[in-house]
Design a protein around this motif. Sequence first.
Motif, PDB file in Angstrom:
ATOM      1  N   ILE A 142       8.976  17.253  31.831  1.00  0.00           N
ATOM      2  CA  ILE A 142       9.396  16.626  30.580  1.00  0.00           C
ATOM      3  C   ILE A 142       9.891  15.206  30.824  1.00  0.00           C
ATOM      4  CG2 ILE A 142      11.161  16.681  28.772  1.00  0.00           C
ATOM      5  CD1 ILE A 142       9.116  18.668  28.153  1.00  0.00           C
ATOM      6  N   GLU A 143      10.680  15.036  31.882  1.00  0.00           N
ATOM      7  CA  GLU A 143      11.185  13.696  32.217  1.00  0.00           C
ATOM      8  C   GLU A 143      10.052  12.772  32.634  1.00  0.00           C
ATOM      9  OE1 GLU A 143      15.670  14.744  33.845  1.00  0.00           O
ATOM     10  OE2 GLU A 143      13.944  15.097  35.157  1.00  0.00           O
ATOM     11  N   LEU A 144       9.085  13.323  33.359  1.00  0.00           N
ATOM     12  CA  LEU A 144       7.911  12.526  33.739  1.00  0.00           C
ATOM     13  C   LEU A 144       7.162  12.069  32.495  1.00  0.00           C
ATOM     14  CD1 LEU A 144       5.760  11.433  35.704  1.00  0.00           C
ATOM     15  CD2 LEU A 144       4.743  13.729  35.707  1.00  0.00           C
ATOM     16  N   GLN A 145       6.962  12.981  31.562  1.00  0.00           N
ATOM     17  CA  GLN A 145       6.278  12.639  30.322  1.00  0.00           C
ATOM     18  C   GLN A 145       6.997  11.496  29.600  1.00  0.00           C
ATOM     19  OE1 GLN A 145       6.566  15.576  27.189  1.00  0.00           O
ATOM     20  NE2 GLN A 145       4.491  15.132  26.452  1.00  0.00           N
ATOM     21  N   GLU A 160       6.258   3.676  29.788  1.00  0.00           N
ATOM     22  CA  GLU A 160       5.296   2.769  30.416  1.00  0.00           C
ATOM     23  C   GLU A 160       4.052   2.552  29.566  1.00  0.00           C
ATOM     24  OE1 GLU A 160       4.104   3.839  34.316  1.00  0.00           O
ATOM     25  OE2 GLU A 160       6.122   3.773  35.158  1.00  0.00           O
ATOM     26  N   ARG A 161       3.978   3.250  28.439  1.00  0.00           N
ATOM     27  CA  ARG A 161       2.792   3.214  27.574  1.00  0.00           C
ATOM     28  C   ARG A 161       1.548   3.717  28.316  1.00  0.00           C
ATOM     29  NH1 ARG A 161       3.921   0.567  22.825  1.00  0.00           N
ATOM     30  NH2 ARG A 161       5.782  -0.759  22.846  1.00  0.00           N
ATOM     31  N   CYS A 162       1.776   4.645  29.244  1.00  0.00           N
ATOM     32  CA  CYS A 162       0.667   5.290  29.949  1.00  0.00           C
ATOM     33  C   CYS A 162       0.227   6.493  29.120  1.00  0.00           C
ATOM     34  CB  CYS A 162       1.118   5.729  31.342  1.00  0.00           C
ATOM     35  SG  CYS A 162      -0.131   6.642  32.259  1.00  0.00           S
ATOM     36  N   ARG A 163      -1.037   6.500  28.697  1.00  0.00           N
ATOM     37  CA  ARG A 163      -1.516   7.509  27.759  1.00  0.00           C
ATOM     38  C   ARG A 163      -2.329   8.610  28.427  1.00  0.00           C
ATOM     39  NH1 ARG A 163      -4.498   4.523  23.021  1.00  0.00           N
ATOM     40  NH2 ARG A 163      -4.114   6.516  21.968  1.00  0.00           N
ATOM     41  N   ILE A 164      -2.128   8.836  29.717  1.00  0.00           N
ATOM     42  CA  ILE A 164      -2.868   9.902  30.403  1.00  0.00           C
ATOM     43  C   ILE A 164      -2.580  11.244  29.737  1.00  0.00           C
ATOM     44  CG2 ILE A 164      -1.000  10.118  32.111  1.00  0.00           C
ATOM     45  CD1 ILE A 164      -3.108  11.057  34.120  1.00  0.00           C
ATOM     46  N   PRO A 165      -3.616  11.998  29.362  1.00  0.00           N
ATOM     47  CA  PRO A 165      -3.390  13.327  28.778  1.00  0.00           C
ATOM     48  C   PRO A 165      -2.745  14.266  29.804  1.00  0.00           C
ATOM     49  CG  PRO A 165      -5.622  12.547  28.320  1.00  0.00           C
ATOM     50  CD  PRO A 165      -5.046  11.626  29.355  1.00  0.00           C
ATOM     51  N   SER A 201       2.507   6.272  42.486  1.00  0.00           N
ATOM     52  CA  SER A 201       1.102   6.124  42.872  1.00  0.00           C
ATOM     53  C   SER A 201       0.330   5.392  41.775  1.00  0.00           C
ATOM     54  CB  SER A 201       0.467   7.500  43.103  1.00  0.00           C
ATOM     55  OG  SER A 201       0.222   8.142  41.858  1.00  0.00           O
ATOM     56  N   ALA A 202      -0.882   4.995  42.116  1.00  0.00           N
ATOM     57  CA  ALA A 202      -1.748   4.341  41.130  1.00  0.00           C
ATOM     58  C   ALA A 202      -2.461   5.354  40.251  1.00  0.00           C
ATOM     59  CB  ALA A 202      -2.780   3.467  41.849  1.00  0.00           C
ATOM     60  N   ALA A 203      -2.291   6.646  40.558  1.00  0.00           N
ATOM     61  CA  ALA A 203      -3.025   7.686  39.836  1.00  0.00           C
ATOM     62  C   ALA A 203      -2.669   7.729  38.355  1.00  0.00           C
ATOM     63  CB  ALA A 203      -2.761   9.051  40.460  1.00  0.00           C
ATOM     64  N   ARG A 204      -1.461   7.299  38.007  1.00  0.00           N
ATOM     65  CA  ARG A 204      -1.082   7.337  36.596  1.00  0.00           C
ATOM     66  C   ARG A 204      -1.944   6.397  35.761  1.00  0.00           C
ATOM     67  NH1 ARG A 204       2.463   3.920  39.088  1.00  0.00           N
ATOM     68  NH2 ARG A 204       3.289   2.134  37.924  1.00  0.00           N
ATOM     69  N   HIS A 205      -2.580   5.433  36.444  1.00  0.00           N
ATOM     70  CA  HIS A 205      -3.464   4.506  35.743  1.00  0.00           C
ATOM     71  C   HIS A 205      -4.949   4.830  35.943  1.00  0.00           C
ATOM     72  CE1 HIS A 205       0.005   2.114  34.825  1.00  0.00           C
ATOM     73  NE2 HIS A 205       0.245   1.848  36.087  1.00  0.00           N
ATOM     74  N   ALA A 254      -6.201   8.208  36.954  1.00  0.00           N
ATOM     75  CA  ALA A 254      -6.588   9.585  36.641  1.00  0.00           C
ATOM     76  C   ALA A 254      -6.856   9.736  35.151  1.00  0.00           C
ATOM     77  CB  ALA A 254      -5.490  10.552  37.074  1.00  0.00           C
ATOM     78  N   ALA A 255      -7.817  10.578  34.834  1.00  0.00           N
ATOM     79  CA  ALA A 255      -8.188  10.791  33.437  1.00  0.00           C
ATOM     80  C   ALA A 255      -7.409  11.929  32.808  1.00  0.00           C
ATOM     81  CB  ALA A 255      -9.685  11.076  33.332  1.00  0.00           C
ATOM     82  N   CYS A 256      -6.722  12.719  33.626  1.00  0.00           N
ATOM     83  CA  CYS A 256      -5.970  13.863  33.125  1.00  0.00           C
ATOM     84  C   CYS A 256      -4.958  14.275  34.198  1.00  0.00           C
ATOM     85  CB  CYS A 256      -6.917  15.020  32.809  1.00  0.00           C
ATOM     86  SG  CYS A 256      -6.104  16.555  32.295  1.00  0.00           S
ATOM     87  N   LEU A 257      -3.823  14.794  33.757  1.00  0.00           N
ATOM     88  CA  LEU A 257      -2.794  15.277  34.671  1.00  0.00           C
ATOM     89  C   LEU A 257      -2.456  16.720  34.328  1.00  0.00           C
ATOM     90  CD1 LEU A 257      -0.470  14.990  36.765  1.00  0.00           C
ATOM     91  CD2 LEU A 257       0.934  14.082  34.894  1.00  0.00           C
ATOM     92  N   ILE A 258      -2.545  17.596  35.334  1.00  0.00           N
ATOM     93  CA  ILE A 258      -2.073  18.970  35.191  1.00  0.00           C
ATOM     94  C   ILE A 258      -0.750  19.047  35.939  1.00  0.00           C
ATOM     95  CG2 ILE A 258      -2.511  21.404  35.654  1.00  0.00           C
ATOM     96  CD1 ILE A 258      -5.475  20.834  35.594  1.00  0.00           C
ATOM     97  N   ALA A 259       0.324  19.396  35.257  1.00  0.00           N
ATOM     98  CA  ALA A 259       1.644  19.340  35.879  1.00  0.00           C
ATOM     99  C   ALA A 259       2.489  20.558  35.553  1.00  0.00           C
ATOM    100  CB  ALA A 259       2.378  18.076  35.416  1.00  0.00           C
ATOM    101  N   ASP A 260       3.254  20.996  36.544  1.00  0.00           N
ATOM    102  CA  ASP A 260       4.250  22.030  36.311  1.00  0.00           C
ATOM    103  C   ASP A 260       5.364  21.403  35.481  1.00  0.00           C
ATOM    104  OD1 ASP A 260       5.794  24.279  36.345  1.00  0.00           O
ATOM    105  OD2 ASP A 260       6.027  24.368  38.527  1.00  0.00           O
ATOM    106  N   ILE A 261       5.911  22.146  34.553  1.00  0.00           N
ATOM    107  CA  ILE A 261       6.912  21.575  33.666  1.00  0.00           C
ATOM    108  C   ILE A 261       8.308  21.592  34.275  1.00  0.00           C
ATOM    109  CG2 ILE A 261       7.709  23.606  32.377  1.00  0.00           C
ATOM    110  CD1 ILE A 261       7.145  21.905  29.802  1.00  0.00           C
ATOM    111  N   ARG A 262       8.526  22.509  35.242  1.00  0.00           N
ATOM    112  CA  ARG A 262       9.853  22.620  35.859  1.00  0.00           C
ATOM    113  C   ARG A 262       9.703  22.490  37.379  1.00  0.00           C
ATOM    114  NH1 ARG A 262      14.500  24.588  33.681  1.00  0.00           N
ATOM    115  NH2 ARG A 262      13.397  25.659  31.981  1.00  0.00           N
TER     116      ARG A 262
END
Length: 234
Positions: free
Chosen positions: A82-85, A91-96, A61-65, A67-75
């Motif tokens: 972790i793999e997503l991070q 990709e040098r995407c710096r979304i917190p 999705s375009a949200a990685r560029h 969105a200002a923040c991502l809340i994500a389940d780790i598993r």
Amino acid sequence: MIRLRCLFGESYLVLMNNEQTSSLLAILDDDKSVQSALRDLIESGGMCTLCFDSAEQFLNSAARHTAACLIADIRMPGMSGIELQANLKIERCRIPIIFITGRGDIPLAVRAMKEGASDFFTKPVDEAALLCSVERALQQNLVNHREDAERAFLVARYESLTPREREVLPLLASGLLNKQVAFELGITEWTVQLHRGHIMRKMQADSFAGLVRMADKLSPDRTQPSMVGELTST
């Protein structure tokens, strides 16, 4: 399942509705009930949300560029948080990223923090603490955007240099004298002085110290004349 209760007051609403911090927040969890609880909490604070069922869906999705923040389940099934991070880092995407974990996932969460995650919470989530963490992440996102814009401007100035000027810059920034740079490149000292003046003007440096700082930002190792290769790979 995360149990969320509305514990935030008017001060939180004012904070989340502040013009500087209001933005889009992405929620990533394969559990629909968790998505819903988090969405209700965040949107109660005046923010917009987008929900995703998998890391793969988020990456496509375009949200990685946007969105200002991502809340994500780790598993999660498939790609983990972790793999997503790691993929976003490539990709040098710096979304917190704020991770939500089960208690057995704390070692993973610590690893994620070492890799640059903004925060992590164990289930059940303390929603007041989560909102504070989101606010910090939004402020960090603003800082990231400013830094990215400054770097883009700096790169544009660097790319206006001639190939020879790009050779001269890292040598000067490493502390070499004009005559030493001339010896390294097999040119005259007068020519180095001429290039130095052009570099100062094109880089819009108000002092040589300022130019050195710019070179430092362009290349992690400014003592090596490989700045061009490092820059073009970014």
